[in-house]
Design a protein around this motif. Sequence first.
Motif, mmCIF file in Angstrom:
data_model
loop_
_atom_site.group_PDB
_atom_site.id
_atom_site.type_symbol
_atom_site.label_atom_id
_atom_site.label_comp_id
_atom_site.label_asym_id
_atom_site.label_seq_id
_atom_site.Cartn_x
_atom_site.Cartn_y
_atom_site.Cartn_z
ATOM 1 N N HIS A 1 0.863 -1.188 0.000
ATOM 2 C CA HIS A 1 0.000 0.000 0.000
ATOM 3 C C HIS A 1 0.898 1.236 0.000
ATOM 4 C CE1 HIS A 1 -2.638 3.131 1.632
ATOM 5 N NE2 HIS A 1 -3.691 2.380 1.362
ATOM 6 N N HIS A 2 1.745 1.352 1.026
ATOM 7 C CA HIS A 2 2.739 2.424 1.046
ATOM 8 C C HIS A 2 3.989 1.957 1.773
ATOM 9 C CE1 HIS A 2 0.382 3.216 4.813
ATOM 10 N NE2 HIS A 2 1.575 3.511 5.328
ATOM 11 N N VAL A 3 5.065 2.709 1.607
ATOM 12 C CA VAL A 3 6.313 2.481 2.331
ATOM 13 C C VAL A 3 6.624 3.783 3.047
ATOM 14 C CG1 VAL A 3 8.795 2.019 2.125
ATOM 15 C CG2 VAL A 3 7.173 0.814 0.631
ATOM 16 N N THR A 4 6.912 3.706 4.344
ATOM 17 C CA THR A 4 7.168 4.920 5.131
ATOM 18 C C THR A 4 8.583 4.890 5.697
ATOM 19 O OG1 THR A 4 4.843 5.227 5.692
ATOM 20 C CG2 THR A 4 6.449 6.227 7.177
ATOM 21 N N SER A 5 9.312 5.961 5.455
ATOM 22 C CA SER A 5 10.721 6.036 5.856
ATOM 23 C C SER A 5 11.003 7.307 6.642
ATOM 24 C CB SER A 5 11.615 5.989 4.615
ATOM 25 O OG SER A 5 11.492 4.745 3.974
ATOM 26 N N HIS B 1 10.775 2.964 7.982
ATOM 27 C CA HIS B 1 10.139 2.844 9.293
ATOM 28 C C HIS B 1 9.165 1.666 9.308
ATOM 29 C CE1 HIS B 1 7.185 3.951 12.473
ATOM 30 N NE2 HIS B 1 8.288 4.276 13.116
ATOM 31 N N HIS B 2 8.361 1.546 8.265
ATOM 32 C CA HIS B 2 7.448 0.398 8.135
ATOM 33 C C HIS B 2 6.991 0.276 6.699
ATOM 34 C CE1 HIS B 2 4.546 3.762 8.847
ATOM 35 N NE2 HIS B 2 3.795 3.091 7.999
ATOM 36 N N ILE B 3 6.479 -0.903 6.349
ATOM 37 C CA ILE B 3 5.812 -1.048 5.059
ATOM 38 C C ILE B 3 4.364 -1.447 5.325
ATOM 39 C CG2 ILE B 3 7.818 -1.515 3.621
ATOM 40 C CD1 ILE B 3 7.195 -4.470 3.737
ATOM 41 N N ALA B 4 3.493 -0.905 4.480
ATOM 42 C CA ALA B 4 2.061 -1.168 4.637
ATOM 43 C C ALA B 4 1.566 -2.002 3.466
ATOM 44 C CB ALA B 4 1.296 0.149 4.704
ATOM 45 N N PHE B 5 0.692 -2.947 3.791
ATOM 46 C CA PHE B 5 0.096 -3.826 2.793
ATOM 47 C C PHE B 5 -1.338 -3.392 2.542
ATOM 48 C CE2 PHE B 5 3.558 -6.008 4.799
ATOM 49 C CZ PHE B 5 4.204 -6.624 3.740
ATOM 50 N N VAL C 1 -3.710 -0.940 10.768
ATOM 51 C CA VAL C 1 -3.325 -1.754 11.927
ATOM 52 C C VAL C 1 -1.850 -2.100 11.751
ATOM 53 C CG1 VAL C 1 -5.634 -2.741 12.279
ATOM 54 C CG2 VAL C 1 -3.962 -3.998 10.896
ATOM 55 N N TYR C 2 -1.159 -2.315 12.856
ATOM 56 C CA TYR C 2 0.285 -2.552 12.812
ATOM 57 C C TYR C 2 0.647 -3.801 13.619
ATOM 58 C CZ TYR C 2 0.185 2.436 11.604
ATOM 59 O OH TYR C 2 -0.101 3.647 11.018
ATOM 60 N N PHE C 3 1.685 -4.484 13.162
ATOM 61 C CA PHE C 3 2.258 -5.594 13.933
ATOM 62 C C PHE C 3 3.709 -5.779 13.504
ATOM 63 C CE2 PHE C 3 2.334 -9.034 10.712
ATOM 64 C CZ PHE C 3 1.555 -8.464 9.715
ATOM 65 N N PHE D 1 5.194 -4.035 10.193
ATOM 66 C CA PHE D 1 4.245 -4.191 9.090
ATOM 67 C C PHE D 1 2.953 -3.472 9.464
ATOM 68 C CE2 PHE D 1 5.467 -8.436 6.731
ATOM 69 C CZ PHE D 1 6.671 -7.877 6.357
ATOM 70 N N GLU D 2 2.307 -2.923 8.444
ATOM 71 C CA GLU D 2 1.005 -2.288 8.612
ATOM 72 C C GLU D 2 0.062 -2.911 7.582
ATOM 73 O OE1 GLU D 2 1.211 1.984 8.022
ATOM 74 O OE2 GLU D 2 -0.922 2.131 7.561
ATOM 75 N N VAL D 3 -1.201 -2.987 7.905
ATOM 76 C CA VAL D 3 -2.211 -3.370 6.912
ATOM 77 C C VAL D 3 -3.124 -2.167 6.782
ATOM 78 C CG1 VAL D 3 -4.078 -4.954 6.329
ATOM 79 C CG2 VAL D 3 -2.041 -5.811 7.523
#
Length: 310
Positions: free
Chosen positions: A9-13, A218-222, A256-258, A266-268
Amino acid sequence: MLTQINGLHHVTSLASGAQTNNDFFTKVLGLRRVKKTVNFDAPDVYHLYYGDQTGTPGTVMTYFPFPHARRGRAGTGEVATTGFTVPKGALPFWQERLAVFDIAGIEKTSRLGEDRLMFRGPDGDGFALIEAEDERTAWTANGVPEAAAIRGFHSADLRLSPRDADASAELLRFMGYEKQGAQGATTRYAVAGGNDANVLDVTVTDAPRADQGAGSVHHIAFSVDNREAQLAVRKALMDTGYQVTPVIDRDYFWAVYFRTPGGVLFEVATNEPGFDRDEDTAHLGEALKLPSQHEHLRARIEELLEPIVD
Ligand code: ZN
């Protein structure tokens, strides 16, 4: 196995300077800034979003720029490289363009039959432009022609220590990612029938653990289609033993994050409602948007944030 996840979905850095970050993504890579807002959990820090015309899920690179942030150290337990798809034959254009802008770390390589141009972002961030078939419509601006413009994400590269490899592979399979191939220490996973950003490459290495800072992901979102799909994914992950946050309203999507067994966040995220929910498509990303809970702080926030000149 889950069937709701479409791909990225997105990548956050993390970044240091907001202006430098903005110029790199818009003026060098030719992406569109689709949202200028703040970190909802720390509203004195920007949250900048870059993507295609509307910020379609699977195209959106986002940043938290912390002024004077120290640089991260690459290692395991992180996303090492964010890959963007460009059309076949576009890499010579990019090789020349990145050199003109004095971009660091330019190196042409190939992986699993695809040519890729590796390079570094302003804070040492790892990026690749990868030639692949892709039907997505590109945003074109700042001298990047349609024939070379970035289509969106191709993939993210996870760098993991050997002790986290098996549990992480199991998680990816549970999320709907299937093994597609391997080259050296790298294994490719993809979601069948997913979006165009449906690839994860996992590299297992003995390197020390990464230390997060500017230039780190920082995280990647699906991506999931909607809130119903998100709740199903959240429940399935929790039933499997993952600690998943409650659903959080991020104004442009629900999140949501885990954490993965290797410590990667990871985020969804839902594809709804999207970045045009509070701005005209024609003016996306121009005004500073604040979530309603921080709107009363606008004057103070505007004073604290580094101004960005477009
Ligand atoms: Zn996110």
